[in-house]
Scaffold this motif. Structure first.
Motif, PDB file in Angstrom:
ATOM      1  N   ASP A  78       0.848  -1.193   0.000  1.00 34.56           N
ATOM      2  CA  ASP A  78       0.000   0.000   0.000  1.00 34.56           C
ATOM      3  C   ASP A  78       0.888   1.250   0.000  1.00 34.56           C
ATOM      4  N   ASP A  79       0.402   2.288  -0.642  1.00 36.22           N
ATOM      5  CA  ASP A  79       0.976   3.638  -0.600  1.00 36.22           C
ATOM      6  C   ASP A  79       2.064   3.915  -1.646  1.00 36.22           C
ATOM      7  N   TRP A 114      -0.527  12.055   5.613  1.00 34.14           N
ATOM      8  CA  TRP A 114      -1.023  11.097   6.588  1.00 34.14           C
ATOM      9  C   TRP A 114       0.082  10.303   7.250  1.00 34.14           C
ATOM     10  N   HIS A 145      -5.297   3.359  -4.726  1.00 33.34           N
ATOM     11  CA  HIS A 145      -5.437   3.479  -3.271  1.00 33.34           C
ATOM     12  C   HIS A 145      -6.180   4.804  -3.010  1.00 33.34           C
ATOM     13  N   HIS A 149      -6.378   9.454  -0.055  1.00 37.95           N
ATOM     14  CA  HIS A 149      -6.126   8.611   1.122  1.00 37.95           C
ATOM     15  C   HIS A 149      -6.983   9.054   2.323  1.00 37.95           C
ATOM     16  N   HIS A 275      -2.313   1.454   8.232  1.00 33.80           N
ATOM     17  CA  HIS A 275      -3.324   1.919   7.294  1.00 33.80           C
ATOM     18  C   HIS A 275      -3.207   1.197   5.982  1.00 33.80           C
TER      19      HIS A 275
END
Ligand SMILES: [Zn+2]
Length: 275
Positions: A78-79, A114, A145, A149, A275
């Motif tokens: 993720d990210d 974030w 994603h 976010h 997250h």
């Protein structure tokens, strides 16, 4: 008293030894990482080498027949952090491992807001669209994603649709190939989010709820298990074998035993640490 991590690993180990004694239908466990820093490059390499030795590694959207003898595992990130390209990708290429990377398209080329209070991701930068387009397409599948976010379940239908459609269009424009996989920021979703994702054109929606996906399983939601290069190899091995799929239920029981009575309410939902 054992730490929370120790509790989880102990119960996962008990589950794992029980499960090995019983015949079971093959299942797929989807793992998800975030950052892979230079400091943890070696540990990551050991985890990937372990998977290569022990597991059948497929892509996160795999729908074909599963290996009946070895654990079936998929690796996702993720990210879309630059550290993944720098410290994880060379290892993945060396072992020829397919991965899926989920991109928050509103943060490409920047340090995301974030992550600033997150001890794992401090200083991480999301890859730019040009950097993403340069990743080897035979091994790296890119997914959305969202754009910003955000917690999608807190948005209006229109805003959710905008987040999902715009991120998809941005990626498809940059890559010149279809994008139909979505990972939910913070693992946050409700029924509405999943329905809108399907309406926008996503084939699979990846959550943060550990799950063993059975062959022929229906529906767009695919649960995943959080992993990190800082996981010791024993814990990582248990996670890759699906032993953490029990976790949402066990965490709920533990919360009730700890007097957190809200865990008894129907609206209580598994909350992931990452997250
Ligand atoms: Zn994220």
């Amino acid at each position: 008293m054992a730490s929370d991590g120790g509790f989880k690993t102990a119960v996962a180990a008990a589950w794992d030894s029980g499960a090995r004694l019983l015949p079971r239908s093959p299942a797929l466990t989807v793992l998800y990482f975030h950052a892979v820093t230079a400091e943890h490059g070696r540990a990551f390499e050991a985890q990937i080498a372990y998977l290569k030795r022990t597991s059948s590694i497929v892509s996160a959207a795999y729908e074909g027949p599963l290996d009946t003898l070895r654990p079936n595992v998929a690796v996702t990130f993720d990210d879309a952090f630059r550290s993944v390209r720098d410290h994880a990708l060379p290892v993945l290429i060396e072992h020829n491992i397919p991965v899926t990377v989920f991109v928050p398209t509103g943060w490409t080329g920047r340090e995301p807001a974030w992550s600033r209070h997150d001890k794992w991701d401090g200083g991480e930068v999301v890859m730019s669209l040009a950097e993403l387009a340069a990743l080897p397409p035979n091994l790296v599948t890119l997914g959305s994603h969202s754009v910003d976010h955000l917690h999608l379940s807190r948005l209006t239908d229109e805003a959710i649709e905008d987040q999902l459609a715009r991120s998809r269009a941005t990626l498809e424009g940059a890559l010149g190939r279809p994008v139909d996989l979505l990972s939910l920021p913070y693992g946050d979703y409700d029924k509405r989010v999943v329905e809108l994702a399907v309406r926008v054109g996503y084939r699979f929606v990846f959550s943060d709820r550990p799950q063993m996906l059975r062959q022929g399983g229906k529906g767009p939601l695919r649960g995943r298990t959080a992993v990190d290069p800082t996981d010791d190899l024993r814990t990582f091995a248990l996670k890759s074998r699906g032993a953490f799929a029990w976790m949402p239920a066990a965490v709920r029981v533990k919360a009730v035993l700890n007097g957190e009575l809200q865990a008894l309410s129907p609206g209580w939902r598994w909350q992931q640490r990452y997250h």
